[in-house]
Design a protein around this motif. Sequence first.
Motif, PDB file in Angstrom:
ATOM      1  N   MET A 138       1.910   0.209 -11.119  1.00  0.00           N
ATOM      2  CA  MET A 138       2.267  -1.176 -11.430  1.00  0.00           C
ATOM      3  C   MET A 138       3.725  -1.295 -11.864  1.00  0.00           C
ATOM      4  N   VAL A 139       4.295  -0.252 -12.459  1.00  0.00           N
ATOM      5  CA  VAL A 139       5.703  -0.325 -12.850  1.00  0.00           C
ATOM      6  C   VAL A 139       6.620  -0.378 -11.628  1.00  0.00           C
ATOM      7  N   ASP A 140       6.094  -0.080 -10.426  1.00  0.00           N
ATOM      8  CA  ASP A 140       6.878  -0.161  -9.193  1.00  0.00           C
ATOM      9  C   ASP A 140       6.626  -1.463  -8.432  1.00  0.00           C
ATOM     10  N   MET A 141       5.761  -2.314  -8.954  1.00  0.00           N
ATOM     11  CA  MET A 141       5.451  -3.568  -8.273  1.00  0.00           C
ATOM     12  C   MET A 141       6.486  -4.639  -8.622  1.00  0.00           C
ATOM     13  N   PRO A 142       6.658  -5.650  -7.773  1.00  0.00           N
ATOM     14  CA  PRO A 142       7.604  -6.739  -8.061  1.00  0.00           C
ATOM     15  C   PRO A 142       7.243  -7.462  -9.356  1.00  0.00           C
ATOM     16  N   THR A 143       8.257  -7.781 -10.151  1.00  0.00           N
ATOM     17  CA  THR A 143       8.026  -8.435 -11.434  1.00  0.00           C
ATOM     18  C   THR A 143       8.543  -9.873 -11.486  1.00  0.00           C
ATOM     19  N   HIS A 144       9.062 -10.375 -10.367  1.00  0.00           N
ATOM     20  CA  HIS A 144       9.695 -11.700 -10.385  1.00  0.00           C
ATOM     21  C   HIS A 144       8.698 -12.837 -10.195  1.00  0.00           C
ATOM     22  N   ASN A 145       7.452 -12.522  -9.859  1.00  0.00           N
ATOM     23  CA  ASN A 145       6.459 -13.583  -9.687  1.00  0.00           C
ATOM     24  C   ASN A 145       5.994 -14.107 -11.044  1.00  0.00           C
ATOM     25  N   ASP A 146       5.140 -15.127 -11.012  1.00  0.00           N
ATOM     26  CA  ASP A 146       4.588 -15.685 -12.247  1.00  0.00           C
ATOM     27  C   ASP A 146       4.004 -14.554 -13.093  1.00  0.00           C
ATOM     28  N   ARG A 147       4.278 -14.587 -14.396  1.00  0.00           N
ATOM     29  CA  ARG A 147       3.873 -13.454 -15.227  1.00  0.00           C
ATOM     30  C   ARG A 147       2.362 -13.366 -15.423  1.00  0.00           C
ATOM     31  N   LEU A 148       1.623 -14.433 -15.100  1.00  0.00           N
ATOM     32  CA  LEU A 148       0.164 -14.389 -15.203  1.00  0.00           C
ATOM     33  C   LEU A 148      -0.498 -14.163 -13.844  1.00  0.00           C
ATOM     34  N   GLU A 149       0.312 -13.865 -12.831  1.00  0.00           N
ATOM     35  CA  GLU A 149      -0.250 -13.553 -11.516  1.00  0.00           C
ATOM     36  C   GLU A 149      -0.833 -12.142 -11.552  1.00  0.00           C
ATOM     37  N   LYS A 150      -2.104 -12.032 -11.253  1.00  0.00           N
ATOM     38  CA  LYS A 150      -2.797 -10.743 -11.427  1.00  0.00           C
ATOM     39  C   LYS A 150      -2.945  -9.994 -10.115  1.00  0.00           C
ATOM     40  N   VAL A 151      -3.051  -8.665 -10.241  1.00  0.00           N
ATOM     41  CA  VAL A 151      -3.319  -7.794  -9.101  1.00  0.00           C
ATOM     42  C   VAL A 151      -4.462  -6.862  -9.505  1.00  0.00           C
ATOM     43  N   PRO A 152      -5.324  -6.483  -8.568  1.00  0.00           N
ATOM     44  CA  PRO A 152      -6.402  -5.547  -8.915  1.00  0.00           C
ATOM     45  C   PRO A 152      -5.848  -4.152  -9.153  1.00  0.00           C
TER      46      PRO A 152
END
Length: 367
Positions: free
Chosen positions: A292-306
Amino acid sequence: MILTEKPSNIYTAPLRGNRRMIVFILAIVSFLVLSFFTFSRSSLNLGGPSCGRTIRTLSEAVALSSSTSNSHGGQAKFINLNDLDATANAKDEQEHVLILTPLKNAEAYLPKYFELIDRLSYPKDLITVAFLVSDTDDKTVEILKRKADEFLNRQNPSQRYHEIAIYEKDFNFQLPEDKRHTFELQPLRRSFMARSRNYLLTAALREYHSWVLWLDVDVVNYPESILEDLQSVNVDVVVPNCLLQTEDNSFWGYDKNNWQETDKSIEMQKDLDPDYVLLEGYFEFLTSRYLMVDMPTHNDRLEKVPLDGVGATFTLVKAQVHREGANFPPYVFQHQVETEGFAKMAKAMGFGVYGLPGYLIHHIKNS
């Protein structure tokens, strides 16, 4: 109680006239005096350690007698767990949160830890904080007791916490600080960490807790509204993205235990020995997972990923997940132990595990 019949094994001489009356009156007076002192010692004087105060009136004594008459019996405790829930509107619904933190030689981190907890916007009377201190030789317990006394006895009732509990359990596991994150020792270290978390969970979880937050003592920055924010996502397990605190505010991932499996990582595991423990962030064995530390962080901060694995720097869990049996395996479970093993176990039980790549918190750089 006055006896109406004399025991058959006691002989008494017959009494006549005034002598009989005098002895009868003296007997009654003696009984009353003896009863008074017996009652006053056992029931009225409760200033000892069991109660902490002395009852001063007869009405108080009668009330106490009524309340303690069933000290060896009583009614069953009835709790309807069907009414217990963890919702997206936890603050409005007055849902209790249990914050759990395992500790070892943590005195240097505790001031910041308590400062951050005390900034939380969640109602303090709905927060319980519990610690498990293990194999510690510094002033951790002393500091915890002092802070607990402060937090529980504030003049303003709204600023008092619901409960603070300090447990101590030694595992006799000593690891030099400079060896703490070495690859070879991680399976053993994480196994002891799992045992510590399970002890803390089973000791502290109460029937009224709706949420359980696993919080590292050395997390040094997170928003005041983080509990409400994570609760609003309304999933079984949710974690923010934990980065390393740096002086220049550069982006360095810290909690690499938050990850997704990939086709490559799943295929690789087919050839592994069942007892092999996979570890993230080590060059000795690359797992090919998506951290997850390599995933994009610019999206909405409450946007979740499994997610398929989680750490525990700041992990919010619906208490139901733990109550139904998902804990922290100290043994190898699907090639994982401790927190990542917990995530695997929760998913195997049908619970949802998610991360928020855009919701950033920070962890101190350990030695």
